[in-house]
Design a protein around this motif. Structure first.
Motif, PDB file in Angstrom:
ATOM      1  N   SER A  12       1.110  -1.052  -0.353  1.00  0.00           N
ATOM      2  CA  SER A  12       0.126  -0.062   0.376  1.00  0.00           C
ATOM      3  C   SER A  12       0.824   1.261   0.082  1.00  0.00           C
ATOM      4  CB  SER A  12      -0.942  -0.090   1.512  1.00  0.00           C
ATOM      5  OG  SER A  12      -0.132   0.216   1.997  1.00  0.00           O
ATOM      6  N   VAL A  13       2.110   0.965   0.350  1.00  0.00           N
ATOM      7  CA  VAL A  13       3.274   2.232  -0.180  1.00  0.00           C
ATOM      8  C   VAL A  13       2.837   3.206  -0.810  1.00  0.00           C
ATOM      9  CG1 VAL A  13       4.472   1.037   1.836  1.00  0.00           C
ATOM     10  CG2 VAL A  13       5.055   0.965  -0.219  1.00  0.00           C
ATOM     11  N   LEU A  14       3.686   4.557  -1.220  1.00  0.00           N
ATOM     12  CA  LEU A  14       3.499   5.190  -2.020  1.00  0.00           C
ATOM     13  C   LEU A  14       2.818   5.340  -2.627  1.00  0.00           C
ATOM     14  CD1 LEU A  14       6.819   3.886  -4.121  1.00  0.00           C
ATOM     15  CD2 LEU A  14       6.624   6.173  -2.297  1.00  0.00           C
ATOM     16  N   GLU A  15       1.607   4.619  -3.596  1.00  0.00           N
ATOM     17  CA  GLU A  15       0.172   4.846  -4.842  1.00  0.00           C
ATOM     18  C   GLU A  15      -0.311   4.128  -4.989  1.00  0.00           C
ATOM     19  OE1 GLU A  15       1.509   3.355  -9.139  1.00  0.00           O
ATOM     20  OE2 GLU A  15       1.181   5.498  -9.036  1.00  0.00           O
ATOM     21  N   GLY A  16       0.268   2.655  -3.790  1.00  0.00           N
ATOM     22  CA  GLY A  16      -0.277   1.744  -3.468  1.00  0.00           C
ATOM     23  C   GLY A  16      -0.667   0.450  -4.931  1.00  0.00           C
ATOM     24  N   GLY A  17       0.147   1.171  -6.477  1.00  0.00           N
ATOM     25  CA  GLY A  17      -0.699  -0.365  -7.196  1.00  0.00           C
ATOM     26  C   GLY A  17       0.708  -0.993  -7.319  1.00  0.00           C
ATOM     27  N   GLY A  18       0.031  -1.331  -8.560  1.00  0.00           N
ATOM     28  CA  GLY A  18       1.208  -2.717  -9.079  1.00  0.00           C
ATOM     29  C   GLY A  18       2.312  -2.401  -8.931  1.00  0.00           C
ATOM     30  N   GLN A  19       3.043  -1.173  -9.085  1.00  0.00           N
ATOM     31  CA  GLN A  19       4.496  -1.171  -9.166  1.00  0.00           C
ATOM     32  C   GLN A  19       5.719  -1.709  -8.123  1.00  0.00           C
ATOM     33  OE1 GLN A  19       5.988   0.431 -12.167  1.00  0.00           O
ATOM     34  NE2 GLN A  19       7.548  -0.935 -11.674  1.00  0.00           N
ATOM     35  N   ILE A  20       5.055  -1.584  -7.166  1.00  0.00           N
ATOM     36  CA  ILE A  20       5.941  -2.428  -5.948  1.00  0.00           C
ATOM     37  C   ILE A  20       5.566  -3.806  -5.431  1.00  0.00           C
ATOM     38  CG2 ILE A  20       4.011  -2.221  -4.234  1.00  0.00           C
ATOM     39  CD1 ILE A  20       5.819  -1.523  -2.011  1.00  0.00           C
ATOM     40  N   LEU A  21       4.751  -4.490  -6.533  1.00  0.00           N
ATOM     41  CA  LEU A  21       4.743  -5.910  -6.992  1.00  0.00           C
ATOM     42  C   LEU A  21       5.371  -5.863  -7.592  1.00  0.00           C
ATOM     43  CD1 LEU A  21       3.206  -8.421  -6.236  1.00  0.00           C
ATOM     44  CD2 LEU A  21       0.900  -7.967  -7.965  1.00  0.00           C
ATOM     45  N   ARG A  41      -1.864  -3.750  -4.089  1.00  0.00           N
ATOM     46  CA  ARG A  41      -2.747  -2.562  -5.314  1.00  0.00           C
ATOM     47  C   ARG A  41      -4.102  -1.619  -3.554  1.00  0.00           C
ATOM     48  NH1 ARG A  41      -6.167  -3.872  -8.951  1.00  0.00           N
ATOM     49  NH2 ARG A  41      -5.414  -2.351 -10.028  1.00  0.00           N
ATOM     50  N   ALA A  42      -3.674  -1.695  -2.847  1.00  0.00           N
ATOM     51  CA  ALA A  42      -4.663  -0.889  -1.919  1.00  0.00           C
ATOM     52  C   ALA A  42      -5.671   0.387  -1.485  1.00  0.00           C
ATOM     53  CB  ALA A  42      -3.817  -0.878  -0.840  1.00  0.00           C
ATOM     54  N   GLY A  43      -4.624   1.009  -2.989  1.00  0.00           N
ATOM     55  CA  GLY A  43      -4.438   2.471  -3.201  1.00  0.00           C
ATOM     56  C   GLY A  43      -5.371   2.503  -4.473  1.00  0.00           C
ATOM     57  N   ARG A  44      -5.998   1.246  -5.360  1.00  0.00           N
ATOM     58  CA  ARG A  44      -6.457   1.205  -6.274  1.00  0.00           C
ATOM     59  C   ARG A  44      -7.834   1.579  -5.937  1.00  0.00           C
ATOM     60  NH1 ARG A  44      -2.794   3.869  -8.064  1.00  0.00           N
ATOM     61  NH2 ARG A  44      -1.673   2.768 -10.391  1.00  0.00           N
ATOM     62  N   ASP A  45      -8.744   1.388  -6.570  1.00  0.00           N
ATOM     63  CA  ASP A  45     -10.888   0.894  -7.213  1.00  0.00           C
ATOM     64  C   ASP A  45     -11.255  -0.191  -6.307  1.00  0.00           C
ATOM     65  OD1 ASP A  45     -10.905   3.615  -6.717  1.00  0.00           O
ATOM     66  OD2 ASP A  45     -11.613   4.187  -8.603  1.00  0.00           O
ATOM     67  N   LYS A  46     -10.545  -0.603  -7.357  1.00  0.00           N
ATOM     68  CA  LYS A  46     -10.239  -2.681  -7.402  1.00  0.00           C
ATOM     69  C   LYS A  46      -9.291  -3.495  -6.467  1.00  0.00           C
ATOM     70  CE  LYS A  46     -14.382  -3.162 -10.777  1.00  0.00           C
ATOM     71  NZ  LYS A  46     -14.280  -3.315 -11.471  1.00  0.00           N
ATOM     72  N   PRO A  47      -9.040  -3.232  -5.228  1.00  0.00           N
ATOM     73  CA  PRO A  47      -7.499  -3.633  -4.763  1.00  0.00           C
ATOM     74  C   PRO A  47      -7.422  -4.958  -4.869  1.00  0.00           C
ATOM     75  CG  PRO A  47      -8.713  -2.285  -3.210  1.00  0.00           C
ATOM     76  CD  PRO A  47     -10.127  -2.732  -4.365  1.00  0.00           C
ATOM     77  N   LEU A  54      -1.734 -10.515 -11.856  1.00  0.00           N
ATOM     78  CA  LEU A  54      -1.855 -11.894 -11.860  1.00  0.00           C
ATOM     79  C   LEU A  54      -0.585 -12.938 -12.504  1.00  0.00           C
ATOM     80  CD1 LEU A  54      -2.516 -15.207  -9.999  1.00  0.00           C
ATOM     81  CD2 LEU A  54      -4.881 -14.814 -11.370  1.00  0.00           C
ATOM     82  N   THR A  55      -0.825 -12.510 -14.168  1.00  0.00           N
ATOM     83  CA  THR A  55       0.258 -13.143 -15.821  1.00  0.00           C
ATOM     84  C   THR A  55       1.296 -12.620 -15.201  1.00  0.00           C
ATOM     85  OG1 THR A  55      -1.982 -12.375 -16.576  1.00  0.00           O
ATOM     86  CG2 THR A  55       0.185 -13.170 -17.826  1.00  0.00           C
ATOM     87  N   GLY A  56       1.696 -11.592 -14.547  1.00  0.00           N
ATOM     88  CA  GLY A  56       2.976 -10.669 -14.286  1.00  0.00           C
ATOM     89  C   GLY A  56       4.213 -12.144 -13.338  1.00  0.00           C
ATOM     90  N   ILE A  57       3.275 -12.231 -12.143  1.00  0.00           N
ATOM     91  CA  ILE A  57       4.093 -13.091 -11.035  1.00  0.00           C
ATOM     92  C   ILE A  57       3.931 -14.388 -11.315  1.00  0.00           C
ATOM     93  CG2 ILE A  57       2.893 -11.280  -9.678  1.00  0.00           C
ATOM     94  CD1 ILE A  57       1.089 -12.866  -8.392  1.00  0.00           C
ATOM     95  N   LEU A  58       3.127 -14.756 -11.792  1.00  0.00           N
ATOM     96  CA  LEU A  58       3.338 -15.870 -12.756  1.00  0.00           C
ATOM     97  C   LEU A  58       4.360 -16.189 -13.758  1.00  0.00           C
ATOM     98  CD1 LEU A  58      -0.335 -17.551 -12.920  1.00  0.00           C
ATOM     99  CD2 LEU A  58       0.570 -18.339 -10.906  1.00  0.00           C
ATOM    100  N   GLY A  74      -7.846 -11.112  -7.160  1.00  0.00           N
ATOM    101  CA  GLY A  74      -8.267 -10.544  -6.404  1.00  0.00           C
ATOM    102  C   GLY A  74      -7.618  -9.880  -5.233  1.00  0.00           C
ATOM    103  N   SER A  75      -7.231 -11.409  -4.552  1.00  0.00           N
ATOM    104  CA  SER A  75      -5.910 -11.752  -3.768  1.00  0.00           C
ATOM    105  C   SER A  75      -5.421 -10.498  -3.278  1.00  0.00           C
ATOM    106  CB  SER A  75      -4.876 -12.771  -4.378  1.00  0.00           C
ATOM    107  OG  SER A  75      -3.834 -12.966  -3.204  1.00  0.00           O
ATOM    108  N   THR A  76      -5.047 -10.166  -2.403  1.00  0.00           N
ATOM    109  CA  THR A  76      -4.306  -8.928  -1.341  1.00  0.00           C
ATOM    110  C   THR A  76      -2.774  -8.940  -0.664  1.00  0.00           C
ATOM    111  OG1 THR A  76      -5.832  -8.921  -0.210  1.00  0.00           O
ATOM    112  CG2 THR A  76      -6.704  -7.835  -1.158  1.00  0.00           C
ATOM    113  N   GLU A  77      -3.014 -10.179  -0.815  1.00  0.00           N
ATOM    114  CA  GLU A  77      -1.210 -11.339  -0.120  1.00  0.00           C
ATOM    115  C   GLU A  77      -1.470 -12.780  -1.487  1.00  0.00           C
ATOM    116  OE1 GLU A  77      -0.887 -10.807   4.113  1.00  0.00           O
ATOM    117  OE2 GLU A  77      -0.720 -13.501   3.770  1.00  0.00           O
TER     118      GLU A  77
END
Length: 304
Positions: A12-21, A41-47, A54-58, A74-77
């Motif tokens: 959720s840090v910074l903009e809370g998007g996918g970049q930190i992931l 992605r806690a900072g997004r409308d649909k966390p 998902l495709t990227g981390i797989l 939809g997973s947050t962890e």
């Protein structure tokens, strides 16, 4: 490898998007350190994980034969334990218009330092919102990266747009033992500005022409003595899936720096405005005087 303590990353840090992931997954693979990412992605409308993330981390999991837990839409962890980064031939498909370029972003650090050459065949959106276009990678990122010793080729096979996606990109890499440091202290003088405005599908040719003309006018008003050449083109049917339009502009300097601005066409937005948006993005980066543009930092951060 001995068991190492898991690094916990707050998504959720910074903009809370996918970049930190993406950064966390790439660094985990490179350094062979287990990680846990929560509040994704806690900072997004649909966390949580969307199909693109998902495709990227797989894909990273497959690149290094790692163990990934919690990887569902939809997973947050998630928890990830990497193994040896082998390289090889891989395919990844967002099955949406999710950005193929963000797949490149998360995978490339793993591939550049892998143990063997690799080929990635990626499907999704090549020109998507909230992500650099594929032309940025081929015209800006790769020429800069080659100065660091990267041996990478990116082939655009077919463009894909929202909402259908269907774009195709192939990435071919040859690993290196280590990257080469370079020194950039002076951007140099702007030598030329060039670009491409394209249309695909049922859109009329005047759309790309109007984008190119409006971008050229705005840039020439700021840099009247610099050559500006923005071509208007139509993508042939076999080179694009669906309907879309966009513009990519690149400024080259005397010291080999490349800075860019881009924009995508949207329903209800005049073509002239799209061209101006791309030109304004480039001009903003040129005004700050730095050696990199706004898109470079996300791409090079992991390597720095």
């Amino acid at each position: 490898m001995a068991t190492r303590e898991t690094i916990v990353i707050d998504g959720s840090v910074l903009e809370g998007g996918g970049q930190i992931l993406r950064n966390g997954m790439a660094l985990s693979c490179l350094l062979r350190l287990p990680i846990k990412v929560d509040k994704i992605r806690a900072g997004r409308d649909k966390p949580g994980l969307r199909p693109q993330h998902l495709t990227g981390i797989l894909l990273v999991r497959d690149l290094c034969g790692g163990k990934l837990v919690g990887a569902t839409e939809g997973s947050t962890e998630i928890s990830f334990t990497p193994s040896k980064n082998q390289g090889g031939n891989f395919k990844a498909d967002t099955k949406t218009a999710g950005s193929t370029c963000l797949l490149i972003q998360v995978a490339l650090p793993c591939l550049v330092l892998a143990q063997q050459p690799s080929v990635l065949d990626l499907r999704g959106g090549t020109d998507a919102s909230m992500a650099p276009p594929v032309d940025y990678f081929s015209q800006v990122f790769l020429p800069i990266a080659s100065r660091f010793g990267f041996n990478v080729e990116i082939q655009l096979i077919k463009r894909g747009f929202y909402p259908r996606g269907g774009g195709e990109v192939r990435v071919v890499t040859k690993p290196v033992d280590q990257l080469t440091a370079i020194t950039l202290m002076d951007r140099g003088d702007i030598r030329r500005i060039h670009g491409t405005a394209f249309v695909a599908g049922k859109l009329p040719d005047k759309v790309s022409k109007n984008m190119a003309d409006s971008a050229t006018r705005l840039i020439k008003s700021a840099y009247p003595d610099i050559a500006v050449d923005i071509k208007a083109i139509r993508e042939p049917p076999n080179r694009a899936e669906g309907i879309g339009t966009g513009i990519m502009i690149v400024a080259e300097t005397s010291n080999g720096c490349l800075l860019s601005g881009s924009a995508l066409g949207e329903r209800g937005v005049p073509a002239e405005k799209v061209g101006e948006t791309a030109a304004e993005a480039l001009l903003k980066d040129l005004r700050h005087g730095g050696m990199f543009d706004h898109a470079d930092f996300d791409q090079f951060y992991t390597f720095f």
